[in-house]
Write a protein that holds these residues in place. Structure first.
Motif, PDB file in Angstrom:
ATOM      1  N   VAL A 269       2.413  -4.569   8.644  1.00  0.00           N
ATOM      2  CA  VAL A 269       2.583  -5.239   9.933  1.00  0.00           C
ATOM      3  C   VAL A 269       3.817  -4.752  10.693  1.00  0.00           C
ATOM      4  CG1 VAL A 269       1.348  -7.302   9.228  1.00  0.00           C
ATOM      5  CG2 VAL A 269       3.780  -7.152   8.809  1.00  0.00           C
ATOM      6  N   TYR A 270       4.480  -3.759  10.189  1.00  0.00           N
ATOM      7  CA  TYR A 270       5.645  -3.201  10.880  1.00  0.00           C
ATOM      8  C   TYR A 270       5.660  -1.691  10.656  1.00  0.00           C
ATOM      9  CZ  TYR A 270       7.698  -3.341   6.192  1.00  0.00           C
ATOM     10  OH  TYR A 270       7.920  -3.175   4.863  1.00  0.00           O
ATOM     11  N   VAL A 271       6.427  -0.991  11.461  1.00  0.00           N
ATOM     12  CA  VAL A 271       6.571   0.458  11.294  1.00  0.00           C
ATOM     13  C   VAL A 271       7.828   0.744  10.480  1.00  0.00           C
ATOM     14  CG1 VAL A 271       5.281   1.128  13.350  1.00  0.00           C
ATOM     15  CG2 VAL A 271       7.698   0.623  13.535  1.00  0.00           C
ATOM     16  N   VAL A 272       7.810   1.826   9.771  1.00  0.00           N
ATOM     17  CA  VAL A 272       8.912   2.188   8.884  1.00  0.00           C
ATOM     18  C   VAL A 272      10.187   2.484   9.668  1.00  0.00           C
ATOM     19  CG1 VAL A 272       9.663   4.030   7.329  1.00  0.00           C
ATOM     20  CG2 VAL A 272       7.463   2.987   7.021  1.00  0.00           C
TER      21      VAL A 272
ATOM     22  N   PHE B 186      14.045   5.510   2.524  1.00  0.00           N
ATOM     23  CA  PHE B 186      14.039   6.402   1.365  1.00  0.00           C
ATOM     24  C   PHE B 186      13.267   5.771   0.210  1.00  0.00           C
ATOM     25  CE2 PHE B 186      15.994   7.463  -2.734  1.00  0.00           C
ATOM     26  CZ  PHE B 186      15.665   8.816  -2.792  1.00  0.00           C
ATOM     27  N   TRP B 187      13.534   4.511  -0.101  1.00  0.00           N
ATOM     28  CA  TRP B 187      12.872   3.843  -1.224  1.00  0.00           C
ATOM     29  C   TRP B 187      11.412   3.538  -0.941  1.00  0.00           C
ATOM     30  CZ3 TRP B 187      14.691   4.331  -5.792  1.00  0.00           C
ATOM     31  CH2 TRP B 187      16.055   4.475  -5.979  1.00  0.00           C
ATOM     32  N   MET B 188      11.059   3.423   0.319  1.00  0.00           N
ATOM     33  CA  MET B 188       9.673   3.158   0.686  1.00  0.00           C
ATOM     34  C   MET B 188       8.749   4.294   0.263  1.00  0.00           C
ATOM     35  SD  MET B 188       7.893   0.759   2.211  1.00  0.00           S
ATOM     36  CE  MET B 188       9.075  -0.125   3.175  1.00  0.00           C
ATOM     37  N   GLN B 189       9.271   5.499   0.178  1.00  0.00           N
ATOM     38  CA  GLN B 189       8.465   6.656  -0.191  1.00  0.00           C
ATOM     39  C   GLN B 189       7.974   6.597  -1.627  1.00  0.00           C
ATOM     40  OE1 GLN B 189      10.704  10.157   0.697  1.00  0.00           O
ATOM     41  NE2 GLN B 189      10.941   9.624   2.836  1.00  0.00           N
ATOM     42  N   PHE B 190       8.574   5.755  -2.456  1.00  0.00           N
ATOM     43  CA  PHE B 190       8.157   5.644  -3.848  1.00  0.00           C
ATOM     44  C   PHE B 190       7.051   4.602  -4.039  1.00  0.00           C
ATOM     45  CE2 PHE B 190      12.475   7.341  -4.080  1.00  0.00           C
ATOM     46  CZ  PHE B 190      12.205   8.499  -4.794  1.00  0.00           C
ATOM     47  N   ASN B 191       6.679   3.911  -2.987  1.00  0.00           N
ATOM     48  CA  ASN B 191       5.576   2.962  -3.025  1.00  0.00           C
ATOM     49  C   ASN B 191       4.287   3.742  -2.774  1.00  0.00           C
ATOM     50  OD1 ASN B 191       3.713   0.948  -2.635  1.00  0.00           O
ATOM     51  ND2 ASN B 191       4.910  -0.171  -1.117  1.00  0.00           N
ATOM     52  N   PRO B 192       3.378   3.845  -3.760  1.00  0.00           N
ATOM     53  CA  PRO B 192       2.174   4.663  -3.562  1.00  0.00           C
ATOM     54  C   PRO B 192       1.284   4.149  -2.434  1.00  0.00           C
ATOM     55  CG  PRO B 192       2.277   3.837  -5.821  1.00  0.00           C
ATOM     56  CD  PRO B 192       3.449   3.285  -5.093  1.00  0.00           C
ATOM     57  N   PHE B 193       1.258   2.850  -2.209  1.00  0.00           N
ATOM     58  CA  PHE B 193       0.417   2.315  -1.147  1.00  0.00           C
ATOM     59  C   PHE B 193       0.992   2.613   0.235  1.00  0.00           C
ATOM     60  CE2 PHE B 193      -1.836  -1.116   1.137  1.00  0.00           C
ATOM     61  CZ  PHE B 193      -3.121  -0.712   0.807  1.00  0.00           C
ATOM     62  N   PHE B 194       2.273   2.918   0.296  1.00  0.00           N
ATOM     63  CA  PHE B 194       2.899   3.295   1.565  1.00  0.00           C
ATOM     64  C   PHE B 194       2.204   4.505   2.168  1.00  0.00           C
ATOM     65  CE2 PHE B 194       5.877   6.450   3.329  1.00  0.00           C
ATOM     66  CZ  PHE B 194       6.191   5.828   4.523  1.00  0.00           C
ATOM     67  N   TRP B 195       1.829   5.459   1.347  1.00  0.00           N
ATOM     68  CA  TRP B 195       1.205   6.678   1.840  1.00  0.00           C
ATOM     69  C   TRP B 195      -0.175   6.399   2.422  1.00  0.00           C
ATOM     70  CZ3 TRP B 195       4.423  10.469   2.498  1.00  0.00           C
ATOM     71  CH2 TRP B 195       5.579  10.501   1.719  1.00  0.00           C
ATOM     72  N   VAL B 196      -0.916   5.486   1.820  1.00  0.00           N
ATOM     73  CA  VAL B 196      -2.229   5.120   2.343  1.00  0.00           C
ATOM     74  C   VAL B 196      -2.076   4.414   3.693  1.00  0.00           C
ATOM     75  CG1 VAL B 196      -4.289   3.743   1.910  1.00  0.00           C
ATOM     76  CG2 VAL B 196      -3.198   4.954   0.031  1.00  0.00           C
TER      77      VAL B 196
ATOM     78  N   PHE C 212      -3.305   5.536   7.621  1.00  0.00           N
ATOM     79  CA  PHE C 212      -4.107   4.728   8.529  1.00  0.00           C
ATOM     80  C   PHE C 212      -3.355   4.438   9.829  1.00  0.00           C
ATOM     81  CE2 PHE C 212      -6.690   3.624   4.791  1.00  0.00           C
ATOM     82  CZ  PHE C 212      -7.948   3.820   5.339  1.00  0.00           C
ATOM     83  N   GLN C 213      -2.054   4.202   9.743  1.00  0.00           N
ATOM     84  CA  GLN C 213      -1.273   3.960  10.954  1.00  0.00           C
ATOM     85  C   GLN C 213      -1.272   5.181  11.855  1.00  0.00           C
ATOM     86  OE1 GLN C 213       2.583   2.703   9.623  1.00  0.00           O
ATOM     87  NE2 GLN C 213       2.035   0.537   9.674  1.00  0.00           N
ATOM     88  N   GLN C 214      -1.139   6.363  11.269  1.00  0.00           N
ATOM     89  CA  GLN C 214      -1.160   7.579  12.070  1.00  0.00           C
ATOM     90  C   GLN C 214      -2.500   7.740  12.783  1.00  0.00           C
ATOM     91  OE1 GLN C 214      -0.267  10.833   9.488  1.00  0.00           O
ATOM     92  NE2 GLN C 214       1.948  10.573   9.662  1.00  0.00           N
ATOM     93  N   ALA C 215      -3.597   7.435  12.073  1.00  0.00           N
ATOM     94  CA  ALA C 215      -4.920   7.611  12.661  1.00  0.00           C
ATOM     95  C   ALA C 215      -5.233   6.549  13.711  1.00  0.00           C
ATOM     96  CB  ALA C 215      -5.975   7.588  11.559  1.00  0.00           C
ATOM     97  N   LEU C 216      -4.939   5.293  13.407  1.00  0.00           N
ATOM     98  CA  LEU C 216      -5.338   4.217  14.303  1.00  0.00           C
ATOM     99  C   LEU C 216      -4.348   3.956  15.430  1.00  0.00           C
ATOM    100  CD1 LEU C 216      -6.705   1.730  11.630  1.00  0.00           C
ATOM    101  CD2 LEU C 216      -8.006   3.252  13.112  1.00  0.00           C
ATOM    102  N   ALA C 217      -3.063   3.960  15.132  1.00  0.00           N
ATOM    103  CA  ALA C 217      -2.072   3.606  16.146  1.00  0.00           C
ATOM    104  C   ALA C 217      -1.669   4.793  17.019  1.00  0.00           C
ATOM    105  CB  ALA C 217      -0.835   3.019  15.485  1.00  0.00           C
TER     106      ALA C 217
ATOM    107  N   PRO D 124      -4.019  12.324   9.928  1.00  0.00           N
ATOM    108  CA  PRO D 124      -2.963  12.325   8.908  1.00  0.00           C
ATOM    109  C   PRO D 124      -2.920  13.656   8.157  1.00  0.00           C
ATOM    110  CG  PRO D 124      -4.407  10.419   8.660  1.00  0.00           C
ATOM    111  CD  PRO D 124      -5.016  11.302   9.681  1.00  0.00           C
ATOM    112  N   ALA D 125      -1.736  14.030   7.769  1.00  0.00           N
ATOM    113  CA  ALA D 125      -1.560  15.260   7.002  1.00  0.00           C
ATOM    114  C   ALA D 125      -2.190  15.103   5.623  1.00  0.00           C
ATOM    115  CB  ALA D 125      -0.076  15.577   6.862  1.00  0.00           C
ATOM    116  N   LEU D 126      -2.620  16.200   5.065  1.00  0.00           N
ATOM    117  CA  LEU D 126      -3.248  16.177   3.747  1.00  0.00           C
ATOM    118  C   LEU D 126      -2.277  15.666   2.689  1.00  0.00           C
ATOM    119  CD1 LEU D 126      -5.718  16.841   2.035  1.00  0.00           C
ATOM    120  CD2 LEU D 126      -4.831  19.148   1.795  1.00  0.00           C
TER     121      LEU D 126
END
Length: 78
Positions: free
Chosen positions: A8-11, A20-30, A34-39, A44-46
């Motif tokens: 519900v918010y942008v990084v 920096f720590w958000m990058q270690f959350n695997p669901f962050f990448w998913v 979706f945010q890149q595609a929809l918003a 999204p990059a591969l």
């Protein structure tokens, strides 16, 4: 987990240390894919999808290995 993933918010609104720590959350990448595609209307990059795909594939292989390894023991207990 809901507030640890930017659903519900942008990084960009987070402090640098939290980004920096958000990058270690695997669901962050998913979610970021979706945010890149929809918003933003960007494809999204591969690399965005490789992290969750790798983690998911690794967990699947490990689960199958554990199942095959313990199949006889489980059959005897049931």
């Amino acid at each position: 987990g809901f507030w640890l993933t930017p659903i519900v918010y942008v990084v960009d609104i987070l402090p640098i240390w939290a980004q920096f720590w958000m990058q270690f959350n695997p669901f962050f990448w998913v979610v970021s894919g979706f945010q890149q595609a929809l918003a933003y209307g960007e494809v999204p990059a591969l690399a965005t999808w490789l992290v969750p795909l790798g983690v998911g594939s690794g967990l699947l292989v490990m689960a199958l290995w554990l199942l095959v390894r313990s199949e006889a023991a489980l059959r005897d207990r049931l």
